[in-house]
Design a protein around this motif. Structure first.
Motif, PDB file in Angstrom:
ATOM      1  N   GLU A   1      -1.897 -14.137  -2.325  1.00 15.04           N
ATOM      2  CA  GLU A   1      -1.334 -15.471  -2.519  1.00 15.04           C
ATOM      3  C   GLU A   1      -1.511 -15.922  -3.967  1.00 15.04           C
ATOM      4  OE1 GLU A   1      -2.232 -19.914  -0.788  1.00 15.04           O
ATOM      5  OE2 GLU A   1      -2.162 -18.255   0.629  1.00 15.04           O
ATOM      6  N   ALA A   2      -2.671 -15.659  -4.559  1.00 17.19           N
ATOM      7  CA  ALA A   2      -2.947 -16.105  -5.931  1.00 17.19           C
ATOM      8  C   ALA A   2      -2.074 -15.381  -6.949  1.00 17.19           C
ATOM      9  CB  ALA A   2      -4.420 -15.891  -6.256  1.00 17.19           C
ATOM     10  N   ILE A   3      -1.762 -14.108  -6.712  1.00 21.15           N
ATOM     11  CA  ILE A   3      -0.934 -13.352  -7.655  1.00 21.15           C
ATOM     12  C   ILE A   3       0.435 -14.010  -7.793  1.00 21.15           C
ATOM     13  CG2 ILE A   3       0.299 -11.166  -7.989  1.00 21.15           C
ATOM     14  CD1 ILE A   3      -2.137  -9.788  -6.695  1.00 21.15           C
TER      15      ILE A   3
ATOM     16  N   GLU B   1       6.034  -5.522  -9.990  1.00 24.14           N
ATOM     17  CA  GLU B   1       6.292  -5.277  -8.572  1.00 24.14           C
ATOM     18  C   GLU B   1       5.273  -6.008  -7.702  1.00 24.14           C
ATOM     19  OE1 GLU B   1       6.314  -1.082  -8.006  1.00 24.14           O
ATOM     20  OE2 GLU B   1       8.079  -0.746  -9.267  1.00 24.14           O
ATOM     21  N   LEU B   2       4.022  -6.015  -8.156  1.00 24.22           N
ATOM     22  CA  LEU B   2       2.967  -6.717  -7.419  1.00 24.22           C
ATOM     23  C   LEU B   2       3.268  -8.214  -7.360  1.00 24.22           C
ATOM     24  CD1 LEU B   2       0.266  -6.053  -6.041  1.00 24.22           C
ATOM     25  CD2 LEU B   2      -0.862  -6.485  -8.225  1.00 24.22           C
TER      26      LEU B   2
ATOM     27  N   ALA C   1       0.830  -1.214   0.000  1.00 22.71           N
ATOM     28  CA  ALA C   1       0.000   0.000   0.000  1.00 22.71           C
ATOM     29  C   ALA C   1       0.855   1.250   0.000  1.00 22.71           C
ATOM     30  CB  ALA C   1      -0.927  -0.003   1.215  1.00 22.71           C
ATOM     31  N   ARG C   2       2.006   1.206   0.691  1.00 20.95           N
ATOM     32  CA  ARG C   2       2.877   2.379   0.733  1.00 20.95           C
ATOM     33  C   ARG C   2       3.560   2.619  -0.612  1.00 20.95           C
ATOM     34  NH1 ARG C   2       4.858   0.609   5.931  1.00 20.95           N
ATOM     35  NH2 ARG C   2       6.907   0.264   5.004  1.00 20.95           N
ATOM     36  N   ARG C   3       3.478   1.660  -1.503  1.00 19.48           N
ATOM     37  CA  ARG C   3       4.098   1.804  -2.822  1.00 19.48           C
ATOM     38  C   ARG C   3       3.056   1.810  -3.936  1.00 19.48           C
ATOM     39  NH1 ARG C   3       7.227  -0.340   0.744  1.00 19.48           N
ATOM     40  NH2 ARG C   3       9.446   0.152   0.763  1.00 19.48           N
ATOM     41  N   GLY C   4       1.818   2.092  -3.578  1.00 22.50           N
ATOM     42  CA  GLY C   4       0.772   2.198  -4.578  1.00 22.50           C
ATOM     43  C   GLY C   4       0.296   0.876  -5.116  1.00 22.50           C
ATOM     44  N   LEU C   5       0.544  -0.220  -4.366  1.00 21.26           N
ATOM     45  CA  LEU C   5       0.095  -1.551  -4.770  1.00 21.26           C
ATOM     46  C   LEU C   5      -0.942  -2.017  -3.763  1.00 21.26           C
ATOM     47  CD1 LEU C   5       3.651  -3.095  -5.417  1.00 21.26           C
ATOM     48  CD2 LEU C   5       2.160  -1.974  -7.095  1.00 21.26           C
TER      49      LEU C   5
END
Length: 735
Positions: free
Chosen positions: A419-421, A670-671, A406-410
């Motif tokens: 987990e699925a990603i 990144e995600l 969240a702090r990196r816009g994700l």
């Protein structure tokens, strides 16, 4: 019967998954209570109450467990409310977040205290003094050594015993407090009072360390609330400004934002131009220029000129508040691994207690131990039996990963999606607005014989009027640039993925895809067909304009790939992930874009075709679909995980399972990297939690370790897995 109502409380003192389970079971037993949800990291209890159900009963039940429930305020009449995650006074990194084992839930008055001055720490100092005093007095009165340690043990067990009884009454008979108290009393019975005292002291020290670790984990989420300034400069009707709390800004207020100020609201610029650093919100490091009419995000930093911004969202609904709310809700969403561990742990403790009983009964009979040795080793097994470390291993890692992202816009909506990603081997991309900038422009206008370019553009602009599609905006921009007056249209409609239709100046106008044009044009496309092939070969998207069934011209559009698109696809390839582009554009245009970016292309797809492609890809494993969150909603929903790209829009934040706020293709890689780092952390935590318990179980049965090392198998492991999870808060992408 009346409808149930949802009520929320902030519960102080929870710092492990066992706390969550205890509160959940206790509150679920109350009459009129249903749908109990307890969020560890957000310290939130949410329940549904039937008409007549007692709110006080919920608070009393929580208090009986040693925690404190404070009702959360509802939004006021102005529509504002405290920013999620920012409720209550400022806290130190650990103060105000003790485990409450032993009935020492944190007092609100302690919220600003350092951890060593909290009630939890005071209990440790008191127990340490009792045990240390017993050791000192044993040198003076050696003959009274047993009784001194016995007194220290019994005094120390009073708070833990009270909590064990409260938990047993609330439906949690196998709590760590119960096991620890049983083991300590058993040790006293067999004459090991000194070890019993040390066990209780080590247990309290472990709980204190959990307190500190849990406080640090929550600080990662609470830090998001720090993106919001506390005050704002609101402009009065006479042009002067007044300083007001940022959470009291209302929709329609005009706010003055000076260079260096943080933007206190979501809004639209009315006056001024500046560059805004949106990295605290979206993770995008390069400041972006903004001017009148453009949107600004709460939490961004104004770097240059003075801006006057009209508030478009109340504090409780601005971008930062929604991000915090999504992260808090996500930490309560359990991943499949988390659910498996919870089911496993439900069998672990009773099973371990059975093993303890077998050790006590069969050890002397089969292995030749004396009964005191069997009882001693069986009691040590009891201390190893609690699954706290195992249960906290997954949610601690997931919470840290979600917060770091969240702090990196994700943004990811829960552990299951995160987990699925990481498990996906295929990522499908939409083209327009995802791999491309989403700002196509009209590059060519070709009119059929007997028609004029201005006529083609005017009719197309009229038919497209009111549409938010990027191609529609490009047509409107082209008409405005040429000074063409757009005639009024009526009877507007659309055939999904094929054409838009409207009646303009008595003529039925359609602007559609090449396939639609070829099928619908009376007499075919004629000479326009060859021109269309040429335009598509050059990488253009082509629309056919028809009037009363006859093709009157072509519009060519070009939407350039995002500057980082090729790098983003290459980063995914380096991670071993296959990238596929799914587009409704023609095969030639799709091939031109896909070839430049280096990814596989599936072109000419209608919305239903995209769904079939997603289903086919899922047959080979989990699939992530990345789109703009608007036109790709069905495909986003059909994929294993849907990822929306968009700088803080409603759709980007709420339509998919995850969102990349920085609007960069590299953000998808990144995600993926964040997900894999989180899953690796989970595996490490489970290995530590299970490994320590198995190791201590073996050494205990072999007689190599006793009671006080056994307690480390639980509290020590809990601290280790939490500290390991905290490493994720410092995660940075290495692509």
């Amino acid at each position: 019967m009346g409808e149930t109502i949802r009520r929320e409380w902030r519960v102080e003192g929870m710092d492990c998954a066992a706390c969550v389970a205890s509160v959940t079971r206790a509150v679920e037993r109350l009459p009129g209570v249903s749908q109990v949800e307890v969020n560890l990291m957000a310290e939130r209890l949410t329940v549904s109450l039937a008409p007549g159900a007692s709110v006080a009963a919920v608070e009393q039940e929580v208090a009986a467990l040693g925690y404190q429930a404070a009702p959360l305020p509802a939004p006021d009449a102005a529509g504002s409310a405290a920013v999620p995650g920012a409720a209550g006074p400022d806290r130190s990194e650990a103060g105000g977040h003790g485990h409450a084992h032993g009935g020492h839930a944190d007092d609100p008055a302690e919220a600003g205290k350092p951890w060593w001055r909290t009630g939890k720490a005071m209990l440790v100092w008191a127990l340490g003094g009792l045990v240390g005093g017993a050791y000192l007095l044993s040198f003076i009165l050696p003959q009274g050594q047993h009784w001194l340690f016995l007194a220290a043990t019994l005094l120390a067990l009073i708070p833990f015993g009270r909590r064990a009884i409260a938990l047993a009454r609330a439906g949690s008979p196998f709590s760590i407090e119960t096991l620890m108290c049983t083991a300590a009393l058993g040790a006293v019975v067999i004459g090991a009072a000194e070890e019993a005292a040390i066990v209780v002291l080590l247990f309290a020290v472990g709980e204190l360390l959990e307190n500190v670790a849990a406080g640090r984990a929550r600080a990662g989420i609470r830090a998001l609330a720090g993106l919001m300034p506390r005050t704002a400069l609101r402009r009065r009707a006479d042009g002067t400004t007044e300083t007001v709390p940022a959470d009291r800004l209302a929709v329609g207020d005009l706010v003055r934002i000076r260079p260096g100020d943080r933007v206190p609201c979501d809004g639209s610029i009315e006056e001024g131009r500046s560059a805004l650093d949106e990295s605290p919100v979206t993770g995008e490091s390069v400041p972006v220029a903004r001017g009148p009419g453009e949107a600004v995000l709460a939490g961004a930093i104004n770097t240059e000129g003075v801006l006057h911004v009209r508030v478009t969202r109340a504090a409780a609904d601005n971008t930062v508040a929604r991000i915090i709310r999504l992260v808090e809700e996500a930490t309560a969403s359990r991943a499949p691994t988390h659910r498996f561990v919870e089911h496993f742990s439900a069998w672990w403790t009773p099973g371990a207690m059975l093993v303890s009983a077998l050790v006590i009964l069969l050890g002397p009979l089969l292995l030749g131990w004396d009964w005191q040795t069997g009882l001693y080793r069986g009691l040590a097994v009891l201390l190893i039996a609690c699954p706290c470390a195992l249960v906290i291993s997954v949610p601690a890692a997931m919470a840290s990963g979600l917060s770091a992202g969240a702090r990196r816009g994700l943004l990811v909506k829960g552990g299951a999606a995160l987990e699925a990603i990481g498990a996906a081997r295929t990522i499908a991309f939409d083209k327009t607005g995802t791999l491309t900038e989403g700002r196509p422009r009209v590059t060519r206008i070709i009119a059929a014989e007997g028609a004029a370019e201005t006529e083609v553009l005017a009719l197309a602009a009229a038919a497209e009027a009111g549409s938010a599609h990027p191609l529609a905006r490009a047509v409107a921009a082209a008409a405005a640039a040429r000074g063409i007056a757009i005639p009024p249209a009526s009877g507007a409609g659309a055939e999904a993925g094929r054409a838009v239709l409207a009646t303009v100046a008595g003529r039925r106008v359609a602007v559609g895809s090449p396939r639609y044009g070829a099928e619908a044009a009376r007499g075919g496309l004629g000479k326009l067909a060859a021109a269309m092939e040429t335009l598509q070969g050059e990488g253009n998207t082509v629309s056919v304009v028809l009037a009363d069934g006859a093709a009157i011209g072509l519009l060519a559009f070009r939407d350039e790939p995002r500057p980082d698109a090729a790098a983003g696809i290459a980063a995914l390839a380096a991670l071993g992930v296959r990238a596929v582009m799914l587009t409704g554009d023609n095969a030639r245009t799709g091939a031109a874009v896909g070839g430049a970016l280096g990814l596989e292309v599936k072109a000419g797809l209608l919305p239903d075709d995209k769904l079939r492609e997603i289903a086919a890809l899922r047959g080979a494993g989990p699939v992530v679909m990345v789109g703009d969150g608007i036109n790709d909603a069905p495909a986003l929903a059909a994929a294993s995980v849907g990822v929306a790209m968009g700088g803080g829009t409603d759709v980007a934040l709420e339509a998919a399972d995850a969102a990349v706020l920085k609007d960069r293709v590299t953000g998808v890689a990144e995600l993926m990297a964040l997900s894999r780092a989180t899953l690796a952390n989970v595996r490490q935590n489970v290995a530590v939690a299970v490994g320590l318990k198995v190791a201590f179980l073996a050494t205990t049965l072999a007689g190599l370790t006793g009671l006080w090392p056994a307690i480390l198998a639980d509290t020590g492991a809990s601290v280790l897995v939490t500290l390991n999870a905290l490493r994720l808060l410092g995660w940075t992408p290495r692509l």
